[in-house]
Design an enzyme around this catalytic site. Sequence first.
Site, PDB file in Angstrom:
ATOM      1  N   GLU A 271      28.716  -8.957   3.023  1.00 58.58           N
ATOM      2  CA  GLU A 271      29.327 -10.290   2.922  1.00 58.58           C
ATOM      3  C   GLU A 271      28.448 -11.380   3.519  1.00 58.58           C
ATOM      4  OE1 GLU A 271      33.397 -10.313   4.398  1.00 58.58           O
ATOM      5  OE2 GLU A 271      34.113  -9.717   2.418  1.00 58.58           O
ATOM      6  N   HIS A 292      23.408  16.678   0.813  1.00 58.28           N
ATOM      7  CA  HIS A 292      23.572  17.620  -0.292  1.00 58.28           C
ATOM      8  C   HIS A 292      23.929  16.901  -1.592  1.00 58.28           C
ATOM      9  CE1 HIS A 292      23.402  20.911   2.651  1.00 58.28           C
ATOM     10  NE2 HIS A 292      23.985  20.020   3.433  1.00 58.28           N
ATOM     11  N   LYS A 394      39.820 -13.671  -4.978  1.00 59.34           N
ATOM     12  CA  LYS A 394      41.194 -13.839  -4.457  1.00 59.34           C
ATOM     13  C   LYS A 394      41.933 -14.892  -5.270  1.00 59.34           C
ATOM     14  CE  LYS A 394      40.682 -12.656   0.529  1.00 59.34           C
ATOM     15  NZ  LYS A 394      40.653 -13.181   1.902  1.00 59.34           N
TER      16      LYS A 394
HETATM   17  O1  PA5 Z   1      34.913 -11.016   7.011  1.00 60.48           O
HETATM   18  C1  PA5 Z   1      35.694 -11.753   6.424  1.00 60.48           C
HETATM   19  O2  PA5 Z   1      35.722 -12.977   6.626  1.00 60.48           O
HETATM   20  C2  PA5 Z   1      36.694 -11.169   5.441  1.00 60.48           C
HETATM   21  O3  PA5 Z   1      36.440  -9.816   5.222  1.00 60.48           O
HETATM   22  C3  PA5 Z   1      38.119 -11.351   5.980  1.00 60.48           C
HETATM   23  O4  PA5 Z   1      38.196 -10.755   7.251  1.00 60.48           O
HETATM   24  C4  PA5 Z   1      39.168 -10.711   5.053  1.00 60.48           C
HETATM   25  O5  PA5 Z   1      39.066 -11.236   3.750  1.00 60.48           O
HETATM   26  C5  PA5 Z   1      40.588 -10.948   5.594  1.00 60.48           C
HETATM   27  O6  PA5 Z   1      40.849 -12.314   5.751  1.00 60.48           O
HETATM   28  P1  PA5 Z   1      42.015 -12.847   6.675  1.00 60.48           P
HETATM   29  O7  PA5 Z   1      41.699 -12.530   8.095  1.00 60.48           O
HETATM   30  O8  PA5 Z   1      42.056 -14.316   6.421  1.00 60.48           O
HETATM   31  O9  PA5 Z   1      43.283 -12.153   6.254  1.00 60.48           O
END
Ligand code: PA5
Length: 403
Positions: A271, A292, A394
């Site tokens: 990310e 393996h 999303k």
């Molecule tokens: O690292 C990030 O920003 C994302 O993976 C969020 O943690 C994830 O989408 C969950 O979001 P939220 O904390 O708003 O529910």
Amino acid sequence: MIKFDFEKYYEGEVDKETFIAYSNSVDRARSAFLRENNSNDWYQFDQLFTETELQEIERTAEYVRQNADVFVVIGAGGSYLGAKGMIDALTPYFSKNDLEILYAGNSLSGEYLSSLIEYIQDKEVILNVISKSGNTLETRIAFQALYKSLRSRYSDEEIQRRIIITTDSENGELLEIAKRLGCKRFSFPSNVGGRFSTLTVVGLFPICVAGIDIRSVLDGASCAKENKREYYKYLAVREAMYAKGKRVEVFNVYEPKLGSFLEWVEQIFAETQGKYNKGILPVPMVNTKKLHSLGQFLQEGTPIAFETSIDIEKNSDFYIERYNHYMDTMNSIALKSVAKAHHEQKRCTGIITLDEINPYNMGYLYAFFSITSALGAYMQGNNYADQPGVNKYKEIMKQQLNI
Ligand code: PA5
């Protein structure tokens, strides 16, 4: 104690001059990062908490341990992965008497949710719902379902004591729910993204509930921040590999307890760096299992990958008489044999060695990969903190669901 070796199994593939050249670009990235993020909380590992705040986390965690058989962490992505990684690494594989820690909100599996509700129905339960935005679909669905199940057997006053909400302190639906219920609330720091939140109250509270010494975790993280030499080297070899056309970094562990930790590593690199058609694909590999299967491809298939392996010197005293070795030694030998075999095929491996799996070393590793993923994004000219692709999917999904 942690040792780093980004040389032995890079020999012949990355020379000293290349190292120095890329170290200079790490330096520039670090200066830019510090210029733009000097108030950025997640990076100031030694200043994240006051003594009173730490005691508050410890006290609430103790309350959970005294009053629950099952503690359910409800959250998606960065809201739970870091804590799960640390908890799985630092708690026993099997334990009959300890508080059971379970997770929800990280899938849309109705079967998982209904089985979970059935499983906890005759147990004392405390929930920790974690969401920065307060509106992640999976988290909302899981919370709604588990809340309903708790309501059917606890009074309003008891519900108040059995739900702990970690969310933004100013906005979001979860904040409104927390206020309405009057339950315990922790603030998700507003300038910290989910994946960088493990060492804030977001991750440290569930980690503390698991009985882990969070002060040692923070000490290890502070040490990693100061130990520039190692993360400079790591970033330099990553850049050198990228320039050579490598597009995959395989993260190997030889202790399956670190498998969940690798899921967080996968997330933080994917990310933080995988955007605008750039980045190195992080692939977690738990060994010796995957030797393996994937091992064959890495050794002799299309040469697109380099590897980072985490070695543990001492984890147990399990001795195998027939081979006259402790299993830890055999595991380390497996790791080094693979690195050697891959190097003979011009595949590079960096090795990070932990003397043991403990809170200090885990804190160190979390800080090390948080810092290197953020600086790596700066080196690519990318914003390290956003995840535009995740936000986009999303949005489309909500349109499709008409919600
Ligand atoms: O690292 C990030 O920003 C994302 O993976 C969020 O943690 C994830 O989408 C969950 O979001 P939220 O904390 O708003 O529910």
